[in-house]
Design a protein around this motif. Structure first.
Motif, PDB file in Angstrom:
ATOM      1  N   SER A  23       9.526 -44.628  35.638  1.00 32.06           N
ATOM      2  CA  SER A  23      10.095 -45.947  35.358  1.00 32.06           C
ATOM      3  C   SER A  23       9.121 -47.062  35.711  1.00 32.06           C
ATOM      4  CB  SER A  23      11.400 -46.119  36.141  1.00 32.06           C
ATOM      5  OG  SER A  23      11.893 -47.445  36.026  1.00 32.06           O
ATOM      6  N   TRP A  24       8.609 -47.028  36.951  1.00 29.94           N
ATOM      7  CA  TRP A  24       7.757 -48.132  37.401  1.00 29.94           C
ATOM      8  C   TRP A  24       6.356 -48.063  36.831  1.00 29.94           C
ATOM      9  CZ3 TRP A  24      10.045 -52.236  38.893  1.00 29.94           C
ATOM     10  CH2 TRP A  24      11.286 -52.161  39.532  1.00 29.94           C
ATOM     11  N   GLU A  25       5.889 -46.874  36.445  1.00 28.53           N
ATOM     12  CA  GLU A  25       4.565 -46.759  35.843  1.00 28.53           C
ATOM     13  C   GLU A  25       4.554 -47.188  34.383  1.00 28.53           C
ATOM     14  OE1 GLU A  25       3.324 -42.742  36.411  1.00 28.53           O
ATOM     15  OE2 GLU A  25       2.476 -43.124  38.404  1.00 28.53           O
ATOM     16  N   ALA A  26       5.665 -46.945  33.679  1.00 30.76           N
ATOM     17  CA  ALA A  26       5.668 -47.144  32.227  1.00 30.76           C
ATOM     18  C   ALA A  26       6.400 -48.398  31.764  1.00 30.76           C
ATOM     19  CB  ALA A  26       6.297 -45.917  31.548  1.00 30.76           C
ATOM     20  N   ILE A  27       7.357 -48.880  32.551  1.00 33.45           N
ATOM     21  CA  ILE A  27       8.233 -49.943  32.052  1.00 33.45           C
ATOM     22  C   ILE A  27       7.907 -51.293  32.684  1.00 33.45           C
ATOM     23  CG2 ILE A  27      10.625 -50.727  31.891  1.00 33.45           C
ATOM     24  CD1 ILE A  27      11.510 -47.817  31.923  1.00 33.45           C
ATOM     25  N   PRO A  28       7.628 -52.310  31.862  1.00 34.23           N
ATOM     26  CA  PRO A  28       7.495 -53.675  32.376  1.00 34.23           C
ATOM     27  C   PRO A  28       8.890 -54.256  32.601  1.00 34.23           C
ATOM     28  CG  PRO A  28       7.073 -53.658  30.018  1.00 34.23           C
ATOM     29  CD  PRO A  28       7.332 -52.234  30.414  1.00 34.23           C
ATOM     30  N   HIS A  29       9.304 -54.316  33.842  1.00 35.73           N
ATOM     31  CA  HIS A  29      10.663 -54.737  34.176  1.00 35.73           C
ATOM     32  C   HIS A  29      10.817 -56.257  34.137  1.00 35.73           C
ATOM     33  CE1 HIS A  29      10.940 -50.637  35.619  1.00 35.73           C
ATOM     34  NE2 HIS A  29      12.173 -50.801  36.028  1.00 35.73           N
ATOM     35  N   GLY A  30      11.865 -56.686  33.467  1.00 33.03           N
ATOM     36  CA  GLY A  30      12.329 -58.061  33.603  1.00 33.03           C
ATOM     37  C   GLY A  30      13.629 -58.002  34.388  1.00 33.03           C
ATOM     38  N   ILE A  31      13.766 -58.783  35.439  1.00 29.07           N
ATOM     39  CA  ILE A  31      14.940 -58.686  36.309  1.00 29.07           C
ATOM     40  C   ILE A  31      15.548 -60.063  36.533  1.00 29.07           C
ATOM     41  CG2 ILE A  31      15.798 -57.996  38.586  1.00 29.07           C
ATOM     42  CD1 ILE A  31      13.623 -55.906  38.707  1.00 29.07           C
ATOM     43  N   VAL A  32      16.856 -60.165  36.286  1.00 26.96           N
ATOM     44  CA  VAL A  32      17.581 -61.414  36.531  1.00 26.96           C
ATOM     45  C   VAL A  32      18.813 -61.112  37.378  1.00 26.96           C
ATOM     46  CG1 VAL A  32      16.806 -62.500  34.394  1.00 26.96           C
ATOM     47  CG2 VAL A  32      18.924 -61.186  34.385  1.00 26.96           C
ATOM     48  N   THR A  33      19.265 -62.102  38.121  1.00 27.81           N
ATOM     49  CA  THR A  33      20.489 -61.960  38.894  1.00 27.81           C
ATOM     50  C   THR A  33      21.528 -62.933  38.362  1.00 27.81           C
ATOM     51  OG1 THR A  33      19.721 -63.541  40.571  1.00 27.81           O
ATOM     52  CG2 THR A  33      19.297 -61.206  40.974  1.00 27.81           C
ATOM     53  N   TYR A  34      22.776 -62.548  38.540  1.00 27.44           N
ATOM     54  CA  TYR A  34      23.918 -63.324  38.036  1.00 27.44           C
ATOM     55  C   TYR A  34      24.995 -63.264  39.105  1.00 27.44           C
ATOM     56  CZ  TYR A  34      28.212 -63.976  35.252  1.00 27.44           C
ATOM     57  OH  TYR A  34      29.433 -64.387  34.775  1.00 27.44           O
ATOM     58  N   GLU A  35      25.501 -64.421  39.528  1.00 30.24           N
ATOM     59  CA  GLU A  35      26.448 -64.469  40.645  1.00 30.24           C
ATOM     60  C   GLU A  35      27.761 -65.129  40.229  1.00 30.24           C
ATOM     61  OE1 GLU A  35      24.774 -65.386  44.635  1.00 30.24           O
ATOM     62  OE2 GLU A  35      22.999 -65.959  43.492  1.00 30.24           O
ATOM     63  N   PRO A  36      28.648 -64.393  39.587  1.00 30.19           N
ATOM     64  CA  PRO A  36      29.922 -64.978  39.174  1.00 30.19           C
ATOM     65  C   PRO A  36      30.881 -65.163  40.343  1.00 30.19           C
ATOM     66  CG  PRO A  36      29.910 -62.644  38.685  1.00 30.19           C
ATOM     67  CD  PRO A  36      28.539 -62.968  39.190  1.00 30.19           C
ATOM     68  N   GLN A  37      31.737 -66.169  40.220  1.00 25.36           N
ATOM     69  CA  GLN A  37      32.817 -66.370  41.186  1.00 25.36           C
ATOM     70  C   GLN A  37      33.985 -65.495  40.758  1.00 25.36           C
ATOM     71  OE1 GLN A  37      33.438 -70.481  42.274  1.00 25.36           O
ATOM     72  NE2 GLN A  37      35.631 -70.127  42.651  1.00 25.36           N
ATOM     73  N   VAL A  38      34.479 -64.651  41.667  1.00 27.83           N
ATOM     74  CA  VAL A  38      35.409 -63.597  41.261  1.00 27.83           C
ATOM     75  C   VAL A  38      36.775 -63.687  41.943  1.00 27.83           C
ATOM     76  CG1 VAL A  38      33.549 -61.986  40.680  1.00 27.83           C
ATOM     77  CG2 VAL A  38      34.476 -62.012  43.013  1.00 27.83           C
ATOM     78  N   ASP A  39      37.115 -64.830  42.520  1.00 25.69           N
ATOM     79  CA  ASP A  39      38.412 -64.958  43.198  1.00 25.69           C
ATOM     80  C   ASP A  39      39.567 -64.665  42.244  1.00 25.69           C
ATOM     81  OD1 ASP A  39      37.778 -66.386  46.036  1.00 25.69           O
ATOM     82  OD2 ASP A  39      36.414 -67.104  44.477  1.00 25.69           O
ATOM     83  N   GLY A  40      39.512 -65.243  41.052  1.00 24.69           N
ATOM     84  CA  GLY A  40      40.570 -65.026  40.068  1.00 24.69           C
ATOM     85  C   GLY A  40      40.642 -63.584  39.619  1.00 24.69           C
ATOM     86  N   PHE A  41      39.491 -62.995  39.415  1.00 27.60           N
ATOM     87  CA  PHE A  41      39.407 -61.586  39.019  1.00 27.60           C
ATOM     88  C   PHE A  41      40.064 -60.688  40.065  1.00 27.60           C
ATOM     89  CE2 PHE A  41      36.610 -57.883  40.039  1.00 27.60           C
ATOM     90  CZ  PHE A  41      36.982 -57.045  39.005  1.00 27.60           C
TER      91      PHE A  41
END
Length: 302
Positions: A23-41
């Motif tokens: 994975s780390w040798e072959a794949i150029p990773h793009g990484i993002v984080t997402y922080e939803p508010q989940v009180d209602g959920f």
């Protein structure tokens, strides 16, 4: 400096080491984080589970898998496998119409196993709950060393089909040569007896084959974790992986500009930059934003 403990890789560690290295040798990773508010959920999920026996309740993990499935439907390129030849710079991205989730779970033995949850795009919350429970039950009844050996054999044969002869030979040599690194599997009477067990009671290749996308609930492994996953490997040939962290209380600024306490559940999304750009992930995030703004739809999915 003294070594206090030493162990040689077993078959499970060999597979994980090989896949993550690739994975780390072959794949150029793009990484993002997402922080939803989940009180209602979480409130709606609590309402769904009210008065139900433990076996009938929908876990946060199952509910979040269902939420992610809707996001993947809106961002179908995330549900793909890639074929890429770096020498000739030729690539193909194959997008699937079904969503098969590779889902790591921790078994009663403490071992980790990745199960393939097939066709989760076609299932409601109850069906997903029951499928997960059934697959985990079968996994706990299975000989994990034999199961992982079959996984290894599966990857080796797939490599041979793709023309990776030397890679296959090296794997066989590394696993089968006598010595401390030798990997043994069931043989003779023990093997015959194990494979005589009905497939309804143990894992099969169908249960452990590569899914179309990986979703890991890290929050279920470390429940009191107050943080975000910042690095996440993509398992080839998949082009995307998602990690879900624990729900934590955090200070947020509401629409009126006031600082209030809210519950957030961070997600990390890793994508293969050879196949996807950030714009391919945006529809996933937008879909989840829609859901968390109106989590009552969770009741329709039940």
């Amino acid at each position: 400096m003294a070594i206090i403990k030493s162990f040689n890789f077993g078959i499970a560690r060999k597979i994980v080491a090989n896949m993550t290295t690739e994975s780390w040798e072959a794949i150029p990773h793009g990484i993002v984080t997402y922080e939803p508010q989940v009180d209602g959920f979480l409130k709606v999920l609590k309402e769904i589970n009210a008065g139900k026996d433990k076996s009938e309740k929908i876990s946060i993990n199952t509910a979040m898998l269902r939420v992610c499935v809707e996001g993947i439907k809106a961002a179908p390129l995330m549900n793909s496998h890639i074929e890429f030849d770096s020498k000739l710079v030729r690539g193909t991205v194959n997008t699937f119409d079904n969503i098969d989730i590779s889902m790591p779970v921790i078994l009663e033995s403490g071992e980790m196993m990745t199960l393939n949850m097939h066709d989760f795009d076609k299932k409601n919350l109850r069906e997903m709950r029951d499928d997960i429970a059934e697959q985990v039950r079968k996994a706990n009844n299975s000989d994990m060393n034999e199961t992982m050996y079959q996984v290894s054999l599966m990857y080796t044969l797939d490599g041979l089909k793709k023309g990776h002869l030397m890679q296959a030979l090296r794997r066989l040599y590394g696993s089968k040569m006598p010595g401390k690194h030798h990997v043994s599997n069931l043989k003779g009477k023990a093997k015959k007896e194990y494979y005589a067990i009905p497939t309804t009671e143990r894992l099969t290749r169908h249960d452990i084959e590569q899914g179309t996308i990986t979703i890991t609930n890290l929050g279920s492994i470390c429940r009191n974790w107050d943080g975000i996953c910042t690095m996440l490997e993509i398992i080839p040939p998949q082009v995307c992986a998602i990690a879900i962290a624990s729900a934590t209380k955090q200070p947020v600024v509401n629409a009126d500009g006031e600082i209030v306490v809210a519950t957030k559940m961070p997600l990390t999304i890793a994508f293969d930059h050879r196949a996807l750009d950030m714009d391919s992930v945006v529809p996933f995030i937008n879909k989840l934003n829609e859901f968390f703004a109106n989590p009552e739809i969770l009741k329709e999915w039940y």
